[in-house]
Design a protein around this motif. Sequence first.
Motif, PDB file in Angstrom:
ATOM      1  N   LYS A 100      -3.549  46.106  99.400  1.00  0.00           N
ATOM      2  CA  LYS A 100      -4.965  46.466  99.440  1.00  0.00           C
ATOM      3  C   LYS A 100      -5.552  46.097 100.796  1.00  0.00           C
ATOM      4  O   LYS A 100      -5.181  45.097 101.404  1.00  0.00           O
ATOM      5  N   GLY A 101      -6.493  46.895 101.270  1.00  0.00           N
ATOM      6  CA  GLY A 101      -7.205  46.573 102.493  1.00  0.00           C
ATOM      7  C   GLY A 101      -8.303  45.554 102.242  1.00  0.00           C
ATOM      8  O   GLY A 101      -8.731  45.338 101.111  1.00  0.00           O
ATOM      9  N   GLY A 102      -8.740  44.903 103.309  1.00  0.00           N
ATOM     10  CA  GLY A 102      -9.858  43.983 103.205  1.00  0.00           C
ATOM     11  C   GLY A 102      -9.512  42.594 102.724  1.00  0.00           C
ATOM     12  O   GLY A 102     -10.394  41.829 102.349  1.00  0.00           O
ATOM     13  N   VAL A 103      -8.219  42.245 102.736  1.00  0.00           N
ATOM     14  CA  VAL A 103      -7.819  40.914 102.263  1.00  0.00           C
ATOM     15  C   VAL A 103      -7.443  39.988 103.421  1.00  0.00           C
ATOM     16  O   VAL A 103      -6.928  38.898 103.203  1.00  0.00           O
ATOM     17  N   GLY A 104      -7.683  40.430 104.664  1.00  0.00           N
ATOM     18  CA  GLY A 104      -7.397  39.586 105.817  1.00  0.00           C
ATOM     19  C   GLY A 104      -5.973  39.656 106.307  1.00  0.00           C
ATOM     20  O   GLY A 104      -5.482  38.720 106.944  1.00  0.00           O
ATOM     21  N   LYS A 105      -5.300  40.783 106.066  1.00  0.00           N
ATOM     22  CA  LYS A 105      -3.892  40.928 106.448  1.00  0.00           C
ATOM     23  C   LYS A 105      -3.695  40.875 107.957  1.00  0.00           C
ATOM     24  O   LYS A 105      -2.815  40.148 108.451  1.00  0.00           O
ATOM     25  N   ASP A 131      -0.752  49.852 111.872  1.00  0.00           N
ATOM     26  CA  ASP A 131      -1.880  50.503 111.203  1.00  0.00           C
ATOM     27  C   ASP A 131      -2.395  51.608 112.120  1.00  0.00           C
ATOM     28  O   ASP A 131      -3.197  51.374 113.018  1.00  0.00           O
ATOM     29  N   ILE A 132      -1.896  52.819 111.891  1.00  0.00           N
ATOM     30  CA  ILE A 132      -2.189  53.941 112.783  1.00  0.00           C
ATOM     31  C   ILE A 132      -3.665  54.318 112.740  1.00  0.00           C
ATOM     32  O   ILE A 132      -4.285  54.615 113.765  1.00  0.00           O
ATOM     33  N   TYR A 133      -4.251  54.303 111.555  1.00  0.00           N
ATOM     34  CA  TYR A 133      -5.628  54.768 111.404  1.00  0.00           C
ATOM     35  C   TYR A 133      -6.655  53.717 111.819  1.00  0.00           C
ATOM     36  O   TYR A 133      -7.729  54.057 112.312  1.00  0.00           O
ATOM     37  N   ILE A 206       5.319  42.623 112.312  1.00  0.00           N
ATOM     38  CA  ILE A 206       4.712  43.948 112.155  1.00  0.00           C
ATOM     39  C   ILE A 206       3.542  43.839 111.189  1.00  0.00           C
ATOM     40  O   ILE A 206       3.711  43.441 110.033  1.00  0.00           O
ATOM     41  N   ASP A 207       2.366  44.163 111.689  1.00  0.00           N
ATOM     42  CA  ASP A 207       1.169  44.230 110.848  1.00  0.00           C
ATOM     43  C   ASP A 207       1.154  45.601 110.179  1.00  0.00           C
ATOM     44  O   ASP A 207       0.834  46.603 110.805  1.00  0.00           O
ATOM     45  N   MET A 208       1.525  45.641 108.914  1.00  0.00           N
ATOM     46  CA  MET A 208       1.637  46.906 108.184  1.00  0.00           C
ATOM     47  C   MET A 208       0.262  47.405 107.762  1.00  0.00           C
ATOM     48  O   MET A 208      -0.659  46.600 107.537  1.00  0.00           O
ATOM     49  N   PRO A 209       0.102  48.726 107.625  1.00  0.00           N
ATOM     50  CA  PRO A 209      -1.157  49.237 107.070  1.00  0.00           C
ATOM     51  C   PRO A 209      -1.251  48.883 105.592  1.00  0.00           C
ATOM     52  O   PRO A 209      -0.232  48.609 104.947  1.00  0.00           O
ATOM     53  N   PRO A 210      -2.459  48.878 105.036  1.00  0.00           N
ATOM     54  CA  PRO A 210      -2.580  48.592 103.603  1.00  0.00           C
ATOM     55  C   PRO A 210      -1.978  49.716 102.766  1.00  0.00           C
ATOM     56  O   PRO A 210      -1.892  50.861 103.209  1.00  0.00           O
ATOM     57  N   GLN A 216       4.834  52.585 105.308  1.00  0.00           N
ATOM     58  CA  GLN A 216       5.572  51.423 104.816  1.00  0.00           C
ATOM     59  C   GLN A 216       7.021  51.790 104.479  1.00  0.00           C
ATOM     60  O   GLN A 216       7.954  51.066 104.829  1.00  0.00           O
ATOM     61  N   LEU A 217       7.199  52.913 103.796  1.00  0.00           N
ATOM     62  CA  LEU A 217       8.545  53.335 103.417  1.00  0.00           C
ATOM     63  C   LEU A 217       9.382  53.687 104.635  1.00  0.00           C
ATOM     64  O   LEU A 217      10.559  53.343 104.718  1.00  0.00           O
ATOM     65  N   SER A 218       8.773  54.379 105.608  1.00  0.00           N
ATOM     66  CA  SER A 218       9.513  54.785 106.798  1.00  0.00           C
ATOM     67  C   SER A 218      10.000  53.576 107.588  1.00  0.00           C
ATOM     68  O   SER A 218      11.163  53.513 108.004  1.00  0.00           O
ATOM     69  N   ILE A 219       9.125  52.604 107.788  1.00  0.00           N
ATOM     70  CA  ILE A 219       9.521  51.405 108.524  1.00  0.00           C
ATOM     71  C   ILE A 219      10.602  50.644 107.766  1.00  0.00           C
ATOM     72  O   ILE A 219      11.606  50.210 108.339  1.00  0.00           O
TER      73      ILE A 219
END
Length: 343
Positions: A100-105, A131-133, A206-210, A216-219
């Motif tokens: 989830k986004g917004g959890v301080g990742k 996080d591309i976006y 690696i800071d993954m996107p939420p 996530q799967l590609s990486i």
Amino acid sequence: MGAAAWRWVLRLSRFSGRGGGALAVLRHPAGSGVRAASSSGSAVSEAGAARPAGPGAVQESSGSRDDVLQDRRTRIQSRGLPKQKPIEGVKQVLVVASGKGGVGKSTTAVNIALALAANDSAKAVGLLDADIYGPSIPKMMNLKGNPELTPKNLMRPLKNYGISCMSMGFLIEETALAVWTGLKVMSAVEKLLRQVDWGELDYLVIDMPPGTGDVQLSISQNIPIAGAVIISTPQDVALLDARKGTEMFRKVHVPVLGLVQNMSVFQCPKCKHETHIFGADGVRDLAKTLGLDVLGDIPLHVNIRETCDSGQPVVISQPQSDAAKAYLKIAVEIVKRLPAPPA
């Protein structure tokens, strides 16, 4: 076919278990034919008489057919997965993720990278913003500008606080709107993974996107990952997605090192009273359910937010603070659980 005809077909299909198999062709009294799959390996002529599916046909039990289909599906999936290829010069890759986004990742990823370097000055650490976006590493690490290119046409990471950093934020304008299709996103991820000259790194964080999507799967499928760290707040909604993120990594055979409980408690700066704004021990309960460790707790503190917003993360700017000590401890726990690096 009209609704009445479909009802007629459905009534007949209730009897498909009798006689060893389902009807292959069902003929409506009005004359319109409807085909259905046969579960017994036999076909049915339009006159309704069963005939063998072919000479030597063997009737299989449903269990054996399921085993054959599962085996076939596994072979197809294994052929479709890309072969993992290490990132040149990088010994171990550590992904920091959340469902989830917004959890301080991202804040946690930045401070973990800095803590890894602070705990052992002999280790070289890199930080990749996947996080591309919504790339946030440039601001948090106080970095701007475009990467230089090597003679081999590879991008050189930007560097600050001893950490080599790469982000899509270095390649597009800060205010640019990233409205990309899936193919463009995957192309960007491929460039960040394969077209960067990292030099020699002991750890690449690696800071993954939420979420649990294509990036996530590609990486996870393209590079060997030494371990994943899942970030969550104790809030029930965040925990639901943290569980999904954990299960995703397990399905793609990425070892989950443990969970981090972020924003675990707020302490009033005046009276020192502690309040569990997002709940208490939710991540600990989830970790117990999943059979994982809790790597540490990070308090909800204004200094953590302010230092990252100003480009001076708390591990660097306030190393003696309780918040910085929490990140340093988490980095120690991560290293304990990482496998031995390749020789």
